[in-house]
Design an enzyme around this catalytic site. Structure first.
Site, PDB file in Angstrom:
ATOM      1  CG  ASP A 136      25.375  30.200  44.889  1.00 58.79           C
ATOM      2  OD1 ASP A 136      24.765  30.647  43.703  1.00 58.79           O
ATOM      3  OD2 ASP A 136      26.544  29.711  44.976  1.00 58.79           O
TER       4      ASP A 136
ATOM      5  CG  HIS B 296      27.420  34.191  44.336  1.00 61.15           C
ATOM      6  ND1 HIS B 296      27.383  33.041  43.288  1.00 61.15           N
ATOM      7  CD2 HIS B 296      26.635  35.033  44.315  1.00 61.15           C
ATOM      8  CE1 HIS B 296      26.152  33.468  42.873  1.00 61.15           C
ATOM      9  NE2 HIS B 296      25.870  34.388  43.390  1.00 61.15           N
TER      10      HIS B 296
HETATM   11  C1  GRF Z   1      34.119  34.350  39.312  1.00 62.77           C
HETATM   12  O1  GRF Z   1      33.285  35.758  39.553  1.00 62.77           O
HETATM   13  C2  GRF Z   1      33.233  33.565  40.447  1.00 62.77           C
HETATM   14  O2  GRF Z   1      32.656  34.553  41.528  1.00 62.77           O
HETATM   15  C3  GRF Z   1      31.961  33.234  39.486  1.00 62.77           C
HETATM   16  O3  GRF Z   1      32.662  33.107  38.151  1.00 62.77           O
HETATM   17  C4  GRF Z   1      33.871  33.719  38.169  1.00 62.77           C
HETATM   18  C5  GRF Z   1      34.916  33.024  37.760  1.00 62.77           C
HETATM   19  O4  GRF Z   1      35.872  34.040  37.277  1.00 62.77           O
HETATM   20  N1  GRF Z   1      31.373  32.032  39.945  1.00 62.77           N
HETATM   21  P1  GRF Z   1      37.396  33.317  36.957  1.00 62.77           P
HETATM   22  O5  GRF Z   1      37.130  32.210  36.110  1.00 62.77           O
HETATM   23  O6  GRF Z   1      38.077  33.280  38.269  1.00 62.77           O
HETATM   24  O7  GRF Z   1      38.128  34.579  36.331  1.00 62.77           O
END
Ligand code: GRF
Length: 204
Positions: free
Chosen positions: A149, A113
């Site tokens: 979360d 997160h």
């Molecule tokens: C990540 O920063 C995750 O923490 C959030 O969404 C983003 C997804 O990024 N929930 P990616 O698709 O892995 O580039």
């Protein structure tokens, strides 16, 4: 350790895990990648020869049924809940996993997160940190529980917020820490250096 990675977007965290797992020394391998939609990131899995599946919530009457189908797809690919549990990794899944799903895999399911939980839970963490005028934020890898979360924190990393930067700029700088943090956390779990059952018990 067999991983089932769940995504909804571009999958750069998935790509980081794929890159790590390409090293035969890495103690985990990605046996499937699932999504709730035609996520662009599924292409990373396909390019790496990793099976993918899409289980759409709109195809089911309710969230619990969606969760049951998602669980079935994960277990069909060998990530089980039995004596040799695998690990479900939510890496940019923009869905709240249903309680039945969480109970079935707990504590062998983690989420990443883009905030320092318990600060800024929910789907707009980066925007919320900026809006709060914070001087720093970060990323949290935690065990998924039945809340949003709210599960036990496993690892965190901090990043300063720069004046005037946009949500996208900050989120990308967060991801620069997030990707190695997620890889390291999966490695530690796979090597038994991080015990999810203990972390789940220790949570307040
Ligand atoms: C990540 O920063 C995750 O923490 C959030 O969404 C983003 C997804 O990024 N929930 P990616 O698709 O892995 O580039």
């Amino acid at each position: 350790l067999k991983l089932a990675v769940l995504i909804s977007g571009g999958g750069s965290n998935l790509q980081a895990l794929l890159d790590a797992a390409a090293d035969p020394e890495f103690p985990a391998r990605i046996v499937c990648v699932g999504s709730d939609t035609d996520a662009p990131g599924l292409a990373h899995a396909e390019a790496a020869g990793v099976p993918t599946f899409v289980v759409r919530p709109r195809d089911y009457d309710d969230r619990e049924e969606w969760g049951q189908m998602l669980s079935a797809a994960i277990q069909e690919h060998g990530v089980g809940t039995g004596p040799e549990p695998g690990l479900v990794v939510s890496a940019g899944l923009m869905r709240i996993l249903p309680a039945g799903f969480v109970r079935e895999f707990s504590p062998h399911l983690i989420n990443t997160h883009p905030a320092l939980l318990p600060l800024h839970p929910g789907a707009h963490a980066v925007r919320d940190a900026l809006a709060a005028g914070a001087t720093e934020t970060g990323v949290t890898v935690h065990v998924i529980d039945e809340g949003v979360d709210t599960g036990p924190v496993l690892r965190q990393a901090r990043v300063e917020i720069r004046a005037g930067e946009t949500e996208e700029e900050l989120h990308e700088r967060i991801k620069q820490l997030e990707r190695p943090l997620l890889v390291q956390t999966v490695r530690d779990i796979a090597l038994g250096e991080l015990d999810l059952a203990e972390a789940a018990r220790a949570a307040p």
